[in-house]
Motif scaffolding. Sequence first.
Motif, short mmCIF file in Angstrom:
data_model
loop_
_atom_site.label_atom_id
_atom_site.label_comp_id
_atom_site.label_asym_id
_atom_site.label_seq_id
_atom_site.Cartn_x
_atom_site.Cartn_y
_atom_site.Cartn_z
N PHE A 93 -9.39 78.58 -8.87
CA PHE A 93 -8.60 78.07 -9.82
C PHE A 93 -8.39 76.56 -8.82
CE2 PHE A 93 -6.46 82.49 -9.81
CZ PHE A 93 -7.71 83.33 -11.20
N PRO A 94 -9.52 75.81 -9.20
CA PRO A 94 -9.36 74.53 -8.52
C PRO A 94 -8.34 73.52 -9.57
CG PRO A 94 -11.86 75.70 -8.95
CD PRO A 94 -10.73 76.17 -9.23
N VAL A 95 -9.09 73.87 -10.90
CA VAL A 95 -7.03 72.72 -11.22
C VAL A 95 -6.17 73.01 -11.30
CG1 VAL A 95 -7.16 74.97 -13.07
CG2 VAL A 95 -7.14 72.33 -13.70
N LEU A 96 -5.56 74.60 -10.40
CA LEU A 96 -3.65 74.50 -10.15
C LEU A 96 -3.93 73.51 -8.70
CD1 LEU A 96 -1.65 75.62 -10.32
CD2 LEU A 96 -2.21 77.76 -9.29
N ALA A 97 -5.50 74.28 -7.82
CA ALA A 97 -5.09 73.36 -6.54
C ALA A 97 -5.12 71.52 -6.76
CB ALA A 97 -5.58 73.62 -5.69
N GLN A 98 -6.12 71.88 -8.14
CA GLN A 98 -6.03 69.76 -8.01
C GLN A 98 -4.50 69.51 -8.48
OE1 GLN A 98 -9.29 68.99 -10.11
NE2 GLN A 98 -11.02 70.49 -8.67
N ALA A 99 -3.89 69.62 -10.19
CA ALA A 99 -2.48 69.90 -10.24
C ALA A 99 -1.85 69.89 -9.24
CB ALA A 99 -2.45 70.42 -10.98
N LEU A 100 -1.55 70.24 -8.35
CA LEU A 100 -0.33 70.32 -7.24
C LEU A 100 -0.45 69.16 -6.86
CD1 LEU A 100 -0.03 74.07 -6.26
CD2 LEU A 100 1.89 73.35 -7.10
N LEU A 101 -1.93 68.67 -5.81
CA LEU A 101 -1.96 67.92 -4.84
C LEU A 101 -2.36 66.71 -5.68
CD1 LEU A 101 -5.06 69.38 -2.91
CD2 LEU A 101 -2.52 69.04 -2.39
N ALA A 102 -1.77 66.33 -7.21
CA ALA A 102 -1.72 65.22 -8.00
C ALA A 102 -0.47 64.77 -8.23
CB ALA A 102 -3.08 65.57 -9.08
N GLY A 103 0.74 66.49 -7.51
CA GLY A 103 1.96 65.99 -8.51
C GLY A 103 2.96 65.17 -6.43
N ALA A 104 3.49 64.57 -6.99
CA ALA A 104 5.03 64.28 -5.97
C ALA A 104 4.15 63.41 -5.10
CB ALA A 104 5.53 65.13 -6.26
N SER A 105 5.27 63.83 -3.94
CA SER A 105 3.99 63.11 -2.60
C SER A 105 4.16 64.36 -1.59
CB SER A 105 5.21 61.92 -2.17
OG SER A 105 6.47 62.77 -1.81
N GLY A 106 3.44 63.79 -0.23
CA GLY A 106 2.96 65.23 0.38
C GLY A 106 4.34 65.92 1.27
N GLN A 107 5.56 64.98 1.16
CA GLN A 107 7.27 64.99 1.71
C GLN A 107 7.48 65.76 0.06
OE1 GLN A 107 6.36 62.35 2.08
NE2 GLN A 107 6.50 60.93 3.77
N LEU A 108 7.80 65.91 -0.47
CA LEU A 108 7.85 66.39 -1.92
C LEU A 108 7.33 67.94 -2.01
CD1 LEU A 108 8.81 63.75 -4.39
CD2 LEU A 108 10.73 65.18 -3.40
N ARG A 109 5.93 67.77 -2.22
CA ARG A 109 4.94 69.31 -2.35
C ARG A 109 5.46 70.19 -0.51
NH1 ARG A 109 1.11 65.41 -3.56
NH2 ARG A 109 -0.08 65.36 -1.71
N ASN A 110 5.76 69.92 0.04
CA ASN A 110 6.21 70.50 1.59
C ASN A 110 7.88 70.83 0.90
OD1 ASN A 110 3.84 70.38 3.12
ND2 ASN A 110 5.24 68.87 4.18
N LEU A 111 8.49 70.94 0.15
CA LEU A 111 9.46 71.44 -0.15
C LEU A 111 9.45 72.30 -1.55
CD1 LEU A 111 12.40 69.19 0.50
CD2 LEU A 111 12.68 71.07 1.61
N ALA A 112 8.80 71.69 -2.19
CA ALA A 112 9.19 71.67 -3.97
C ALA A 112 8.37 73.54 -3.88
CB ALA A 112 8.21 71.03 -5.15
N THR A 113 9.15 74.33 -4.99
CA THR A 113 8.76 75.78 -5.08
C THR A 113 7.64 76.18 -6.17
OG1 THR A 113 11.17 76.02 -5.99
CG2 THR A 113 10.58 76.15 -3.97
N THR A 114 6.86 76.78 -6.52
CA THR A 114 6.23 77.42 -7.54
C THR A 114 7.31 76.82 -9.42
OG1 THR A 114 4.96 78.70 -6.51
CG2 THR A 114 4.84 78.69 -8.76
#
Lengths: 330, 721
Positions: free
Chosen positions: A89-110
């Motif tokens: 599901f490349p679309v899902l990985a890409q969407a996640l990486l398009a969001g917020a910042s690295g620091q926030l993604r490290n904390l944010a949950t599904t």
Amino acid sequence: MRPFAYEAAADADGAVAALARGTAAARYLGGGTNLVDLMRLGVEQPELLVDVTRLAHGAIEPLDGGGLRIGAEVRNSDCAADRAVRERFPVLAQALLAGASGQLRNLATTAGNLLQRTRCAYFQDVSKPCNKRAVGSGCPAIEGDHRNLAILGHSEACVATHPSDMAVALAALGARVVVRGPGGERTIAMPGLHRLPGDEPERDTVLEHGDLITAVEVPGLPWATRSRYRKVRDRASFAFAVVSVAAALDVDEAGGTVRDARLALGGVAHVPWRALAAEDALRGAPATRESFEAAAEAELAAAEPLRDNAFKVSLAHNLIVRTLLELAGA
Amino acid sequence: MMAATPAAATPAAATPAAAPPATGAIGVPLARIEAREKVTGAARYAYEHQPDEVAYATAVPATIARGRISALDAAAAMEVPGVLAVLWHATAPRLQPVADGELAVLQSGRVAYRGQFVALVVAETLEAAREAERLVAIGYEPEEHDSLLREDHPGLYAPETVNPSFPAATSDGDVEAGLRAAAVAIDKTYRTPALHNNAMEPHATVALWDGDDLTCWDSNQGAPAHRATLAQVFGLDPARVRVISPHVGGGFGSKGSPRPQLVLAALAARVVARPVKLAVTRRQMWAVTGYRTPTIQRLRLGADAEGRLTAIAHDVVEQTSTVREFAEQTAVATRMMYAAPNRSTSHRLVALDVPTPSWMRAPGECPGMFALESAVDELAIAAGIDPIELRVRNEPEVDPHSGHRFSSRGLIACLREGAERFGWAGRDPAPGVRREGCRLVGTGVAASTYPVYRRGAQAFARAEPGGGFTVGVGAADIGTGARTALTQIAADALGAGVDEVRVELGDSALPRAPVAGGSAGTASWGTAVVKACRALRERLDGEHGGVVPPDGLRADADSEQDVADQEPMARHAFGAQFAEVKVDLDTGETEVSRLLGVFGVGRIVNPRTARSQLVGGMTMGMGMALLEESVLDPQFGDYVNHDLAGYHVACNADVRDIQAHWIDEEDPHLNPMGSKGIGEIGIVGTAAAIANAVHHATGIRVRELPIRLDDLLWAEAADGS
């Protein structure tokens, strides 16, 4: 800040029970990247926080038929980096990486990502009216600053948009949200989790108080390997979408026709906007620019832009066509 | 590229002693002296000072844009455990009036703008203070407010002067006749939005009284100036007040003058008889710490067939508040940029129910040069002349406004060197014809300028008995590298190594020195430091045979007279900015793929920190071009996108290839270092270069900043593809 109680639940049942003991002002706490901000702003004033980051919902597991079950606690960065997610599901990985910042993604949950609140400036400012935050107080965004608010599905009560990128991809993929509530477990098919504002803009989703998201199941979709997420934003990183598109395309290579398509839009509505009219128009149509433009027009015919965001209709149109063309040529 | 001739320190006429043997300390890319302290967290910023028994204050902002406070009920707030006091105008101690009405905090029930501080809560903890702040019930008598700037506003008036003391209007020759005689002319209106400085460290103060002695750890751009105002407000002898600011996390002008939190912290500390700390929140920074006014600028340019200007007219409309007049000097740079027989400039203001605008990086030059340099580009296109060539043809011999000769003027050299480095030669001027995949590509150029100011300062230099030197000056290092540059300047003047010199700054107990502002810090402080160091070296060598006496040896200097005596001249820095942009045909997204600036800024004291200053200014200019905008909602009269998620500053991903260069420029008319200020020129002209490049790429001329994809969605490739 006002005092609040904090409880760390050990499992889903414990979390649901803990929240049920609290008042309506009890909240589940995931990564806290949105909830804690809203507490600081006074928008959220919970009396009880039930920490749900240690319930053993932190895995990504295969489902029969090529799907994946993504635990509610899986951090956005882990999900985006997961090999199966990236391959299937490349679309899902890409969407996640398009969001917020690295620091926030490290904390944010599904689950937290799905349940984040609108970033409408009026919602986030307790000194101003907002129907979503203070029921019946009015919507100043309609006359005020709404350049980046909704063009689809809004109401006289609310013109907010849902801010998530991940949810747009999940809506396109028809993911199922697994929910544990006081009455047991059920699943909700995306995009049905989120709701249009209507005259109850205070309700972002169909969840009832006490419902806990435990997982998101993405059903198998072999041709989703040809999928992508394209996000247009004002700043090159760390900005919410102006308009985004999640798309997957299944083209019959021999005949050059579209067998099936998945399409959803972000940044345009109170919900991640599944573009069903466009999908209908695409199915069986030749994989050409003309078909893609017709599909975009079919979807956007329903658009009702506000004073300052008519550009979003054109932008969404162009983005749909461009993304489908890229997928068709990929 | 960097001036590699440290021995060429140009002795200013008024410098008392002959220059000692140079040590090569000037011109070296010395790393920041406090870098380790900063990256390890050892460097303490204002709010991090923690005196015993400290209490915490939070300020309560007004929620109406105009009116009066009729009542305040603090009962619920006072019930929050740990709350010590709730202050408002009916209960706060009286203060002495000062020129800046924003500092008359809690002195009247009048509300002049939404977000103005109208009450203060003091508590044992920050959490208690914030909770109590929410519970303070304020009754208002709101009045109809008027917060939106319009060019036809009936309240527009001509101020007496514009910041700091320029005439508001000028006129030479006959502009109308010049325009009539022109072969080509343009008449366009450009708009820039309100912009907020948004230093990384918010304004913050920790105030401590010991009897009638007041100490404030404060985040500001000049401790001595803040002390002076603070003493006035509390009616104290300045000797009883000390302001300490060793590390400051940016200011961009917003910390150049005291802000309400400085006075409020001291006032609260006096009331609760304990030290008090108070920080302005990020959101509150949109109301109480200054910002760049929105501008509406009409530019009329006329030129003959060869592109020689026959007329320049620049007329500006901007806003101020009802609390204090601040008149941005938006058209002032236009007075000296280009030669033309007929020139006029004007500024008109309207006092609205809005926060008070103030200094933001290159006030005047920054918004003004966006308009002028966009208009010059439009004129060049209309005249069919290369925009660099058009600028060269209009280079003045002397300052057209004052008639003074320029101490140095590197504009043409910067344009030429920039053109060479950027690859300007052979550029096809036709707009909208270059494709790269789905993107249109274009290039643009704009001139940059900033005045060279210098103010009087005092400093001391002391030879320590144990070896080494201490240099003291009431300067400020707001992240610019001032401490490092002054160390190099002092080492050079002392004939010592940089590791032998320790510079003390950021404390009003040190010799009086002007604020870090107007890009004049290094020049002003450096002049006094050099004078003190040379005097010390002379006495040390002349009276003590080069041996430090047992008690050490100290020399003091004051540069006030040296600065006053300097020959009247036009002293300015110049630069040229080049941009390449790629605009997506489907989405209107603009990427600045290359940004290159060349600056004529005299002698560079430290190429490492200088490059940071210039690149930082250019990056902020890119943000101004494409991102930054404080959005006023006329319904409420405030800026609604008041956080860093809503107000976009450029992030790393926006910055692609960015380069700052400088020409070798020796200017003997400036100061002992031969330097020009570099803190602000980097932001000047950047937005015009980008707007000009966007036009070259798309054929769309955007005259209202920021340039958003909304403006460019309708771009079409002119090559038919």
